[in-house]
Design a protein around this motif. Sequence first.
Motif, PDB file in Angstrom:
ATOM      1  N   TYR A 176       0.855  -1.202  -0.011  1.00  0.00           N
ATOM      2  CA  TYR A 176      -0.041   0.091  -0.069  1.00  0.00           C
ATOM      3  C   TYR A 176       0.786   1.286  -0.104  1.00  0.00           C
ATOM      4  CZ  TYR A 176      -3.352   3.613   1.437  1.00  0.00           C
ATOM      5  OH  TYR A 176      -4.189   4.714   1.562  1.00  0.00           O
ATOM      6  N   GLN A 177       1.921   1.241   0.823  1.00  0.00           N
ATOM      7  CA  GLN A 177       2.753   2.568   0.885  1.00  0.00           C
ATOM      8  C   GLN A 177       3.557   2.774  -0.343  1.00  0.00           C
ATOM      9  OE1 GLN A 177       3.146   4.932   3.395  1.00  0.00           O
ATOM     10  NE2 GLN A 177       1.417   3.563   4.573  1.00  0.00           N
ATOM     11  N   ARG A 178       3.816   1.560  -1.046  1.00  0.00           N
ATOM     12  CA  ARG A 178       4.448   1.782  -2.553  1.00  0.00           C
ATOM     13  C   ARG A 178       3.757   2.459  -3.376  1.00  0.00           C
ATOM     14  NH1 ARG A 178       4.930  -0.766  -6.897  1.00  0.00           N
ATOM     15  NH2 ARG A 178       3.524  -2.411  -6.489  1.00  0.00           N
ATOM     16  N   LEU A 179       2.351   1.913  -3.216  1.00  0.00           N
ATOM     17  CA  LEU A 179       1.545   2.320  -4.203  1.00  0.00           C
ATOM     18  C   LEU A 179       1.057   3.844  -3.907  1.00  0.00           C
ATOM     19  CD1 LEU A 179      -1.045  -0.693  -4.421  1.00  0.00           C
ATOM     20  CD2 LEU A 179       0.493   0.197  -6.161  1.00  0.00           C
ATOM     21  N   GLY A 194       3.427   6.237  -5.241  1.00  0.00           N
ATOM     22  CA  GLY A 194       3.116   6.464  -6.756  1.00  0.00           C
ATOM     23  C   GLY A 194       2.047   7.098  -7.046  1.00  0.00           C
ATOM     24  N   GLY A 195       1.347   7.651  -6.172  1.00  0.00           N
ATOM     25  CA  GLY A 195      -0.084   8.534  -6.293  1.00  0.00           C
ATOM     26  C   GLY A 195      -1.059   7.378  -6.881  1.00  0.00           C
ATOM     27  N   PHE A 196      -1.150   6.137  -6.354  1.00  0.00           N
ATOM     28  CA  PHE A 196      -2.039   5.165  -6.815  1.00  0.00           C
ATOM     29  C   PHE A 196      -2.004   4.941  -8.213  1.00  0.00           C
ATOM     30  CE2 PHE A 196      -2.835   4.103  -2.600  1.00  0.00           C
ATOM     31  CZ  PHE A 196      -2.851   5.389  -1.591  1.00  0.00           C
ATOM     32  N   SER A 222      -9.469  -6.721 -13.127  1.00  0.00           N
ATOM     33  CA  SER A 222      -8.563  -5.870 -12.457  1.00  0.00           C
ATOM     34  C   SER A 222      -8.714  -4.521 -12.683  1.00  0.00           C
ATOM     35  CB  SER A 222      -7.107  -6.113 -12.237  1.00  0.00           C
ATOM     36  OG  SER A 222      -6.686  -6.850 -10.968  1.00  0.00           O
ATOM     37  N   PHE A 223      -9.159  -3.651 -11.962  1.00  0.00           N
ATOM     38  CA  PHE A 223      -9.588  -2.127 -12.287  1.00  0.00           C
ATOM     39  C   PHE A 223      -8.610  -1.299 -11.590  1.00  0.00           C
ATOM     40  CE2 PHE A 223     -13.893  -2.728 -13.642  1.00  0.00           C
ATOM     41  CZ  PHE A 223     -14.364  -3.977 -12.981  1.00  0.00           C
ATOM     42  N   SER A 224      -8.215  -0.250 -12.453  1.00  0.00           N
ATOM     43  CA  SER A 224      -7.376   0.839 -12.058  1.00  0.00           C
ATOM     44  C   SER A 224      -8.351   1.900 -11.647  1.00  0.00           C
ATOM     45  CB  SER A 224      -6.400   1.192 -13.014  1.00  0.00           C
ATOM     46  OG  SER A 224      -7.319   1.970 -14.201  1.00  0.00           O
ATOM     47  N   LEU A 225      -7.690   2.898 -10.966  1.00  0.00           N
ATOM     48  CA  LEU A 225      -8.582   3.930 -10.528  1.00  0.00           C
ATOM     49  C   LEU A 225      -9.352   4.689 -11.844  1.00  0.00           C
ATOM     50  CD1 LEU A 225      -6.850   5.837  -7.871  1.00  0.00           C
ATOM     51  CD2 LEU A 225      -9.092   4.759  -7.538  1.00  0.00           C
ATOM     52  N   GLY A 275      -8.904   6.258   1.239  1.00  0.00           N
ATOM     53  CA  GLY A 275      -8.228   6.462  -0.060  1.00  0.00           C
ATOM     54  C   GLY A 275      -7.348   5.227  -0.385  1.00  0.00           C
ATOM     55  N   PRO A 276      -7.228   4.781  -1.763  1.00  0.00           N
ATOM     56  CA  PRO A 276      -7.761   5.281  -2.881  1.00  0.00           C
ATOM     57  C   PRO A 276      -9.379   4.948  -3.018  1.00  0.00           C
ATOM     58  CG  PRO A 276      -6.594   3.441  -3.622  1.00  0.00           C
ATOM     59  CD  PRO A 276      -6.474   3.658  -1.914  1.00  0.00           C
ATOM     60  N   ALA A 277      -9.860   3.727  -2.325  1.00  0.00           N
ATOM     61  CA  ALA A 277     -11.105   3.330  -2.506  1.00  0.00           C
ATOM     62  C   ALA A 277     -11.918   2.821  -1.333  1.00  0.00           C
ATOM     63  CB  ALA A 277     -11.102   2.366  -3.745  1.00  0.00           C
ATOM     64  N   ARG A 278     -12.866   3.115  -1.126  1.00  0.00           N
ATOM     65  CA  ARG A 278     -13.741   2.791   0.142  1.00  0.00           C
ATOM     66  C   ARG A 278     -15.200   2.676  -0.403  1.00  0.00           C
ATOM     67  NH1 ARG A 278     -15.163   6.322   5.059  1.00  0.00           N
ATOM     68  NH2 ARG A 278     -15.779   4.269   5.613  1.00  0.00           N
TER      69      ARG A 278
END
Lengths: 243, 247
Positions: free
Chosen positions: B84-87, B90-92, B108-111, B198-201
């Motif tokens: 999670y910290q790595r992502l 990188g701004g997710f 698999s969905f990206s933002l 974030g990024p998704a809840r």
Amino acid sequence: MKDRPGPHSPPPVSRTGQDGLIYRHTVLVRVTHWLNAISFFTLLVSGIAILIAHPRMYWGETGYFGEPSLFDLPVPVILEHTGWGRSLHFLAAWLLVLNGLLYLITSFVNGHVRKDLLPTRTQLRLGHIVQDIRDHLRLKHPSGEAARQYNFLQKVAYLLVIFLLFPVMLLSGLTMSPAVASAHPWLFDLFDGRQSARTVHFISASLLFLFFLIHLAQVVLVGFRNEMRSMITGRYRLPPEAP
Amino acid sequence: MSRIITRRALLGGATAAGGLLLAGCSESHLPPTYGSLLGVGEALTFASHRLLLPKNTLAREFGREMITKNFPAINTVDPEDEEYQRLKRGGFVDWRLPVTGLVARPTSFSLQDLRSLPARTQITQHNCEQGWSAIAEWTGVPLSRILEHVGALPQTRYIVFHCSDGWWDSLDMLDALHPQTLVTYGMNGRELPVPNGGPARLRVERQLGYKSLKFVKSIQAVASLDKVETGKGAMVVDYGYSWYAGI
């Protein structure tokens, strides 16, 4: 012939038996009374377990740490008990509702409400009410035939608890259920918002607790053994006429 | 005993009512934690909600003036998880949400993918189990849209969520397909902040706040919760909380 019962009319319920005891509470009243006592006590304890996770009361829709509250309770924040607390609270709430419905339905059909809980015409006279209040302040309890029925303030207290406080507890509690409230949003109008419902829930619970303390005190003051016997076996000894 | 209510009538009525309740308690009306004494209360509540409440009522939605100024952020506000910290660093951009299990097209969905799906914005109230309430505007894609996109199979009974902070939970299909159940990526007109999940809840508007999971990292469609983790439907059950929080 349907005379309203009063101090000078024939006893409406039962004649005094050989042992000097009358039959005062039906088995339905007794069973539902104790089931209610169990559920109330459980609701109170589990309710406190839930409350102390956020011991602040607000009015309106929202409220959270950092926002001004209506009032704060002088207890620390303790988060760990809402899990079992809430589960136990709703288990006891089901008992309250199912037992309460049993009591209400049978009491209306049986005439318990009309005969025993509603004040009689005599009891509603201003002079009688004033005397009843005076007697209460002096802790002077009814004796002889007058003790067959509930006194005026007693009836008022029971009616308020049964028909006002418990319904308010239930409705304000249901308002805090996201599922129920989304189906019945009029609940939010009734209580002026979700946090208001929470505050009302707390205030009416406190009033019920106050009633409970007074109820206990009266049971002890009038004669603990006699009162307990009447609510367990149904048999009651009328206090002898005061000299 | 009064002439009107005989003992026989009372017992008969009680048995009939009990039978009715049990008949209604088919498998779909029992929460996965049914079985303990405390589970009895949850079972009664869950069953009565599913049987007596209209299926698709909406939680209230408010005007913008009701939005809470300092929406609380509690529990995990920055998952320690290395991935999670790595992502996050990188701004997710490389963040993906896999949706698998009983689906025709695991995806698999990206933002960006999520944002390209039909979105819903709702201003709703979050009711924390602790007792506080706050209102925010949430923007995201209805979970039903995601499930439609991946082709959830008809034998799906529950949707399971795993989160970057270790939490996991599930919903039955009624709540999963509810129009206000969203996978959100926006809050109050901006990107969903990390402290708020974030990024998704998730947003589950007809249950208490803890079902609205923060930091969702994977979604699974399953036929039964028995083989999922502890088999009890949610991580919080081990801490004494109810799986069904419609309460």
